[in-house]
Design a protein around this motif. Structure first.
Motif, PDB file in Angstrom:
ATOM      1  N   ILE A 159       0.849  -1.275  -0.070  1.00 16.85           N
ATOM      2  CA  ILE A 159      -0.106   0.049  -0.048  1.00 16.85           C
ATOM      3  C   ILE A 159       0.962   1.322  -0.041  1.00 16.85           C
ATOM      4  O   ILE A 159       0.673   2.312  -0.775  1.00 16.85           O
TER       5      ILE A 159
ATOM      6  N   LEU B  13      -3.710   6.650   1.497  1.00 14.83           N
ATOM      7  CA  LEU B  13      -3.355   5.429   1.724  1.00 14.83           C
ATOM      8  C   LEU B  13      -2.105   5.089   2.587  1.00 14.83           C
ATOM      9  O   LEU B  13      -2.170   4.089   3.171  1.00 14.83           O
TER      10      LEU B  13
ATOM     11  N   PHE C 220      -6.896  -4.548   1.481  1.00 15.73           N
ATOM     12  CA  PHE C 220      -5.833  -4.524   0.530  1.00 15.73           C
ATOM     13  C   PHE C 220      -6.545  -4.882  -1.079  1.00 15.73           C
ATOM     14  O   PHE C 220      -6.343  -4.104  -1.968  1.00 15.73           O
TER      15      PHE C 220
ATOM     16  N   ALA D 139      -2.171   2.188   5.473  1.00 10.98           N
ATOM     17  CA  ALA D 139      -0.907   1.415   5.738  1.00 10.98           C
ATOM     18  C   ALA D 139      -0.581   1.488   7.322  1.00 10.98           C
ATOM     19  O   ALA D 139      -0.172   0.600   7.962  1.00 10.98           O
TER      20      ALA D 139
ATOM     21  N   TYR E 269       0.912  -0.659 -10.920  1.00 11.97           N
ATOM     22  CA  TYR E 269       0.690  -1.147  -9.584  1.00 11.97           C
ATOM     23  C   TYR E 269       0.945  -2.598  -9.582  1.00 11.97           C
ATOM     24  O   TYR E 269       1.375  -3.246  -8.613  1.00 11.97           O
TER      25      TYR E 269
ATOM     26  N   VAL F 271      -8.412  -1.752  -2.511  1.00 10.31           N
ATOM     27  CA  VAL F 271      -7.485  -0.807  -2.580  1.00 10.31           C
ATOM     28  C   VAL F 271      -6.537  -1.071  -4.013  1.00 10.31           C
ATOM     29  O   VAL F 271      -6.364  -0.222  -4.874  1.00 10.31           O
ATOM     30  N   ALA F 272      -6.375  -2.340  -4.096  1.00  6.21           N
ATOM     31  CA  ALA F 272      -5.314  -2.786  -5.189  1.00  6.21           C
ATOM     32  C   ALA F 272      -6.300  -2.857  -6.503  1.00  6.21           C
ATOM     33  O   ALA F 272      -5.708  -2.193  -7.677  1.00  6.21           O
TER      34      ALA F 272
END
Length: 331
Positions: free
Chosen positions: A67, A237, A186, A241, A282, A189-190
């Motif tokens: 992240i 972000l 995650f 994290a 990413y 977010v990913a």
């Protein structure tokens, strides 16, 4: 009389060209190969290490780093960098730990992310409007946040810090023996970053700004708005994290996430994101975070001190950046 052509000499340039094209167009393939090589070396050094439970623990440790590396990926795509992620992440974790007992975990998390977003707005204004170099702006913001948090720490010395059970479960828990609980945070977010970079107009603007800011401006892009939004997103972000790291370590300090700044840059660079901007993604960054996590485990097994790890991560950044630059420059 025609000279004979050596087939070995003919095949060598072709092989090099294929390798360069592979690193340029499909970096996930060599990165995945490197990841499995490191896992194999770890198993050889300490047989029996690589099991399903180990996979869960490794992914759990890699997610906060991934992240943070996402922050660097987004910033690097525009030709920038975010060195404030360490202090912003630490700030978010510390706010949660000091406010959760009186305000509840949900309100504490909201306060932490709002504080992180404010730091991101200041970064974005400095970079986007006042044209301060991202390295200088985010480094200066790190010092400002650290100073403010030191004052806040003195004010909250009586209340102490406490990581809520929900944050501990989310940051350090493992379900079904091998699935880390922080995957719940995650995964969306990913997905947001990967899909957003390739499918959204804002994602394409990040690439455009990093590739040619003058052309992007002439095409009608409001670069300052792109950069403000970028650093706000990066700060949020980083806050997420930091909260996950607090849950993983069951502690919160004003410097909790500082040691993850260099690895986050390394993960983004390893993943194929150019520090010059305009190229990257990413998916490679996620694999880069896994590579560094496995490498850290290997160094721990070999009983290497923390200083060696920092030197190694710095060397990785320089070497990989030089290698990618050479690959792109010669194709």
């Amino acid at each position: 009389m025609t000279a004979a052509v050596d087939p070995v000499q003919t095949q060598r340039p072709q092989a090099l060209a294929t390798l360069r094209a592979l690193f340029r167009d499909r970096p996930l393939i060599p990165l995945t190969v490197l990841l499995f090589i490191l896992i194999g070396v770890l198993e050889l050094v300490q047989p029996g290490t690589v099991q399903t439970t180990w996979v869960g623990f490794t992914v759990r440790a890699a997610i906060p780093l991934a992240i943070l590396a996402g922050c660097q990926t987004l910033a690097m795509l525009t030709g920038g960098i975010d060195l404030s992620v360490g202090t912003v992440g630490s700030m978010a974790a510390f706010i949660v730990a000091t406010q959760a007992t009186s305000q509840g975990p949900a309100v504490a998390i909201l306060l932490a992310l709002i504080a992180a977003a404010i730091a991101g707005v200041v970064n974005g204004i400095g970079v986007g409007i006042f044209k301060v170099h991202p390295l200088i702006m985010t480094l200066g913001m790190s010092l400002v946040v650290l100073g403010l948090m030191s004052v806040y720490q003195l004010l909250m010395v009586r209340s102490g810090t406490l990581i809520p059970d929900q944050i501990q479960w989310l940051g350090s828990g493992i379900s079904f023996g091998f699935v880390p609980n922080n995957i719940v945070v995650f995964a969306p977010v990913a997905l947001l970053i990967v899909v957003g970079l390739r499918r959204s107009g804002y994602g394409r603007l990040l690439f455009a700004v990093g590739d040619n800011p003058v052309a992007a401006r002439l095409a009608g892009a409001r670069i300052w708005q792109v950069l403000v939004a970028l650093y706000v997103l990066s700060a949020i972000l980083a806050g997420i994290a930091g909260i996950l790291i607090a849950g993983l370590s069951n502690t919160a300090t004003v410097s909790l996430v500082e040691q993850s700044v260099l690895p986050s840059v390394a993960a983004a660079v390893i993943g194929g994101t150019s520090i010059m901007g305009g190229r990257g993604g990413y998916s490679g960054t996620i694999v880069g975070a896994l590579i560094l996590t496995v490498l850290t485990t290997l160094l721990t097994v070999l009983e290497m001190p923390e200083a060696v790890r920092q030197v190694l991560f710095g060397a990785i950044i320089v070497a990989v950046a030089a290698a990618y630059t050479r690959v792109i420059g010669e194709t």
